[in-house]
Design a protein around this motif. Structure first.
Motif, PDB file in Angstrom:
ATOM      1  N   ILE A   1     -33.783 -25.927   1.603  1.00  0.00           N
ATOM      2  CA  ILE A   1     -32.378 -26.351   1.458  1.00  0.00           C
ATOM      3  C   ILE A   1     -31.476 -25.112   1.402  1.00  0.00           C
ATOM      4  N   ASN A   2     -31.938 -24.038   0.756  1.00  0.00           N
ATOM      5  CA  ASN A   2     -31.127 -22.819   0.725  1.00  0.00           C
ATOM      6  C   ASN A   2     -30.965 -22.247   2.131  1.00  0.00           C
ATOM      7  N   ASP A   3     -32.072 -22.190   2.842  1.00  0.00           N
ATOM      8  CA  ASP A   3     -32.076 -21.687   4.213  1.00  0.00           C
ATOM      9  C   ASP A   3     -31.109 -22.513   5.073  1.00  0.00           C
ATOM     10  N   THR A   4     -31.234 -23.823   4.949  1.00  0.00           N
ATOM     11  CA  THR A   4     -30.405 -24.735   5.743  1.00  0.00           C
ATOM     12  C   THR A   4     -28.927 -24.549   5.438  1.00  0.00           C
ATOM     13  N   MET A   5     -28.601 -24.417   4.163  1.00  0.00           N
ATOM     14  CA  MET A   5     -27.184 -24.325   3.822  1.00  0.00           C
ATOM     15  C   MET A   5     -26.574 -23.008   4.291  1.00  0.00           C
ATOM     16  N   ILE A   6     -27.410 -21.973   4.405  1.00  0.00           N
ATOM     17  CA  ILE A   6     -26.914 -20.710   4.969  1.00  0.00           C
ATOM     18  C   ILE A   6     -26.636 -20.912   6.457  1.00  0.00           C
ATOM     19  N   LYS A   7     -27.568 -21.566   7.138  1.00  0.00           N
ATOM     20  CA  LYS A   7     -27.338 -21.883   8.555  1.00  0.00           C
ATOM     21  C   LYS A   7     -26.047 -22.670   8.736  1.00  0.00           C
ATOM     22  N   PHE A   8     -25.818 -23.630   7.852  1.00  0.00           N
ATOM     23  CA  PHE A   8     -24.617 -24.472   7.978  1.00  0.00           C
ATOM     24  C   PHE A   8     -23.342 -23.638   7.803  1.00  0.00           C
ATOM     25  N   ALA A   9     -23.385 -22.676   6.889  1.00  0.00           N
ATOM     26  CA  ALA A   9     -22.191 -21.815   6.707  1.00  0.00           C
ATOM     27  C   ALA A   9     -21.974 -20.998   7.971  1.00  0.00           C
ATOM     28  N   TRP A  10     -23.059 -20.495   8.552  1.00  0.00           N
ATOM     29  CA  TRP A  10     -22.937 -19.719   9.797  1.00  0.00           C
ATOM     30  C   TRP A  10     -22.356 -20.602  10.904  1.00  0.00           C
ATOM     31  N   HIS A  11     -22.848 -21.833  10.949  1.00  0.00           N
ATOM     32  CA  HIS A  11     -22.366 -22.787  11.952  1.00  0.00           C
ATOM     33  C   HIS A  11     -20.853 -23.001  11.772  1.00  0.00           C
ATOM     34  N   ALA A  12     -20.456 -23.257  10.530  1.00  0.00           N
ATOM     35  CA  ALA A  12     -19.028 -23.503  10.252  1.00  0.00           C
ATOM     36  C   ALA A  12     -18.198 -22.286  10.658  1.00  0.00           C
ATOM     37  N   ASN A  13     -18.729 -21.097  10.401  1.00  0.00           N
ATOM     38  CA  ASN A  13     -17.975 -19.884  10.732  1.00  0.00           C
ATOM     39  C   ASN A  13     -17.883 -19.674  12.248  1.00  0.00           C
ATOM     40  N   VAL A  14     -18.964 -19.991  12.939  1.00  0.00           N
ATOM     41  CA  VAL A  14     -18.913 -19.913  14.411  1.00  0.00           C
ATOM     42  C   VAL A  14     -17.836 -20.884  14.914  1.00  0.00           C
TER      43      VAL A  14
ATOM     44  N   GLN B   1     -14.151 -29.570   1.676  1.00  0.00           N
ATOM     45  CA  GLN B   1     -13.580 -28.552   2.581  1.00  0.00           C
ATOM     46  C   GLN B   1     -14.681 -27.877   3.400  1.00  0.00           C
ATOM     47  N   PHE B   2     -15.815 -27.620   2.746  1.00  0.00           N
ATOM     48  CA  PHE B   2     -16.936 -26.999   3.456  1.00  0.00           C
ATOM     49  C   PHE B   2     -17.460 -27.948   4.531  1.00  0.00           C
ATOM     50  N   TYR B   3     -17.648 -29.214   4.128  1.00  0.00           N
ATOM     51  CA  TYR B   3     -18.219 -30.206   5.054  1.00  0.00           C
ATOM     52  C   TYR B   3     -17.303 -30.404   6.265  1.00  0.00           C
ATOM     53  N   GLU B   4     -16.002 -30.407   5.991  1.00  0.00           N
ATOM     54  CA  GLU B   4     -15.060 -30.611   7.110  1.00  0.00           C
ATOM     55  C   GLU B   4     -15.139 -29.460   8.105  1.00  0.00           C
ATOM     56  N   ARG B   5     -15.333 -28.253   7.607  1.00  0.00           N
ATOM     57  CA  ARG B   5     -15.472 -27.087   8.512  1.00  0.00           C
ATOM     58  C   ARG B   5     -16.756 -27.217   9.338  1.00  0.00           C
ATOM     59  N   LEU B   6     -17.818 -27.681   8.692  1.00  0.00           N
ATOM     60  CA  LEU B   6     -19.087 -27.878   9.400  1.00  0.00           C
ATOM     61  C   LEU B   6     -18.924 -28.962  10.466  1.00  0.00           C
ATOM     62  N   GLU B   7     -18.298 -30.049  10.058  1.00  0.00           N
ATOM     63  CA  GLU B   7     -18.070 -31.167  10.985  1.00  0.00           C
ATOM     64  C   GLU B   7     -17.258 -30.690  12.199  1.00  0.00           C
ATOM     65  N   PHE B   8     -16.250 -29.900  11.912  1.00  0.00           N
ATOM     66  CA  PHE B   8     -15.398 -29.381  12.984  1.00  0.00           C
ATOM     67  C   PHE B   8     -16.240 -28.544  13.968  1.00  0.00           C
ATOM     68  N   ALA B   9     -17.150 -27.744  13.399  1.00  0.00           N
ATOM     69  CA  ALA B   9     -17.975 -26.860  14.240  1.00  0.00           C
ATOM     70  C   ALA B   9     -18.890 -27.657  15.169  1.00  0.00           C
ATOM     71  N   THR B  10     -19.276 -28.860  14.750  1.00  0.00           N
ATOM     72  CA  THR B  10     -20.211 -29.651  15.570  1.00  0.00           C
ATOM     73  C   THR B  10     -19.504 -30.307  16.767  1.00  0.00           C
ATOM     74  N   ARG B  11     -18.182 -30.273  16.770  1.00  0.00           N
ATOM     75  CA  ARG B  11     -17.458 -30.982  17.853  1.00  0.00           C
ATOM     76  C   ARG B  11     -17.789 -30.421  19.219  1.00  0.00           C
ATOM     77  N   LYS B  12     -18.033 -29.103  19.252  1.00  0.00           N
ATOM     78  CA  LYS B  12     -18.248 -28.465  20.547  1.00  0.00           C
ATOM     79  C   LYS B  12     -19.493 -29.042  21.237  1.00  0.00           C
ATOM     80  N   SER B  13     -20.600 -29.140  20.457  1.00  0.00           N
ATOM     81  CA  SER B  13     -21.837 -29.633  21.084  1.00  0.00           C
ATOM     82  C   SER B  13     -21.956 -31.149  20.976  1.00  0.00           C
TER      83      SER B  13
END
Ligand SMILES: Cc1ncc(COP(=O)(O)O)c(C=O)c1O
Length: 441
Positions: A120-133, A299-311
């Motif tokens: 879960i720690n690993d995954t949540m780091i990936k998710f932050a990277w995803h949101a930042n991308v 706020q975090f989840y919304e950024r992640l959700e936004f990042a998924t729009r591209k794919s």
């Protein structure tokens, strides 16, 4: 009897056992445990140990909770497996997410599942990277963590905490990792001076790395790994100011502390942690099933959700993430915390726990104790005795954990007052064994 005999015939040097001396294991038979009852476990020879570690600080409800067994069995009969992916899930998983969001210290939290604390720690780091991308900040990847903490065994999470020994063994850290110190006062330093020193260290670390490259600060509210490091009240709020200034996410790793370990259901709020993301595991299913979860601020989840729009989707899932049987067990754990008033029980046994810890300080090998809730460290003097005391405790039918210069204990939360007394009787005998062994040369 047949079951025990069958176990005796296994070839035991085939298995790799973690945190063990692999060379010695070629010739030594490992301890083989066959049964559990409350706070006790039994080995293949019928010898019963008081298990003062709750496994890896996880078997909060002890070793033979029939309600948990029944919850797992019921779900296995109904629908033993279904992947949580492709817009599919199952009722117990939906219900667990809902219930965790209800008790979350993060208002309006979204919930994700994995199979272990590391994952879960690993995954949540990936998710932050995803949101930042997704936010057009692909360089914002670095993670600040505290040396001596522990966040997991994957290549990514192992590099976050650990010791130089861990890092050297696996060629870690890779890139993207920054480390700061634990809240441990230097000689003569008061709380204010220590907190200012650590805030300055954090700021310097961020500035040196380049603030636009730093994504996350991750910490356990109370670090069990860093020898039960309990932060003073102003530590997290002060660090949080620095993190907010730079727009860095606060990740709270409640994998050990969540579910009552520190005497509160969550440890973070009590020490001033205001997380963007919070991770839990261990107590979530009382370790009867492998499961972990995270709570994400909206706020975090919304950024992640936004990042998924591209794919058009979140390119992440895991075969056993949100496993129905594990979710059914976790739901039952939540029920039991209420129906058996586990937090009330912890409060009722705490005075005895604290009394016994205070009393053990008079032992010649003990230089002090540190504790919060049912998590404690007994500091030894001289400091290199932890493994000796651990071995001696095994002779006294007591399982504890060796730390750097201390032994540590986190018994199942269901431990009774008389079992606490018994635990300390055995610990004192173990300390005496080491004392006399040394005295006799
Ligand atoms: C604070 C903390 N985070 C993460 C982990 C990793 O959890 P797991 O062993 O379930 O992967 C641990 C394990 O002890 C832990 O103590």
């Amino acid at each position: 009897m047949n079951e025990v005999a069958a176990i005796r015939n296994y070839k035991t040097d085939t298995l790799l056992i973690g945190f063990s001396d692999l060379v010695a294991l070629r010739n030594e038979r490992p301890m083989v445990l066959t049964a559990g009852r409350g706070v006790f476990v039994t080995d293949e020879n019928g010898r019963e140990y008081l298990e003062a570690m709750a496994g890896f600080c996880c078997a909060a409800l002890g070793y033979n909770d029939q309600e948990l067994v029944e919850a797992a069995t019921r779900q296995m009969r109904m629908l033993p497996f279904s992947p949580a992916a492709y817009n599919r899930t199952v009722p117990v998983v939906l219900e667990l997410a809902e219930r965790l969001a209800e008790i979350s210290p993060i208002p309006g939290a979204h919930v994700a599942f994995a199979t272990s604390g590391s994952e879960i720690n690993d995954t949540m780091i990936k998710f932050a990277w995803h949101a930042n991308v997704g936010a057009g900040q692909p360089k914002r990847r670095k993670i600040i963590s505290r040396i001596g903490g522990y966040h997991g065994n994957t290549a990514l999470t192992n590099a976050l905490g650990g010791t130089p020994e861990h890092h050297e063994a696996f060629g870690l850290p890779m890139h993207d990792h920054l480390h700061v110190s634990q809240p441990v006062a230097q000689p003569g330093e008061d709380e204010a001076a220590m907190v200012e020193r650590l805030a300055a260290e954090l700021r310097a670390t961020i500035e040196q790395a380049g603030p636009e490259t730093v994504a996350i600060f991750i910490a356990e509210p109370v670090s069990f790994a860093a020898d039960v490091c309990i932060p003073p009240p102003s530590y997290f709020p002060r660090l949080q100011d620095v993190l907010n200034e730079y727009g860095i996410l606060m990740y709270s790793d409640e994998v050990i502390t969540g579910f009552g370990r520190t005497g509160e259901f969550w440890a973070g709020p009590g020490v001033g942690v205001v997380p963007d993301v919070m991770m839990m595991s261990k107590g979530l299913s009382s370790a009867y099933q492998p499961i972990a979860a995270s709570l994400m601020a909206p706020q975090f989840y919304e950024r992640l959700e936004f990042a998924t729009r591209k794919s058009g989707w979140l390119a992440h899932a895991g075969t056993s993430n949100a496993h129905p049987v594990a979710a059914a067990v976790a739901l039952k754990v939540l029920d039991i915390f209420k129906s058996r008033d586990i937090m009330g029980h912890v409060q009722r046994v705490l005075p005895e726990w604290q009394k016994q810890l205070a009393a053990i300080e008079d032992h010649p090998l003990v230089s002090g104790t540190r504790s919060i809730g049912l998590m404690a460290g007994v500091t030894l003097h001289p400091g290199d005795l932890a493994k000796d005391v651990y071995q001696a405790a095994m002779h006294e039918n007591l399982m504890i954990r060796p730390g750097t210069n201390m032994i540590k204990m986190t018994p199942p939360l269901i431990i009774s007052q008389s079992e606490i007394v018994e635990l300390f009787v055995r610990l004192r005998r173990a300390l005496d064994r080491v004392l006399h062994g040394k005295q006799n040369g």
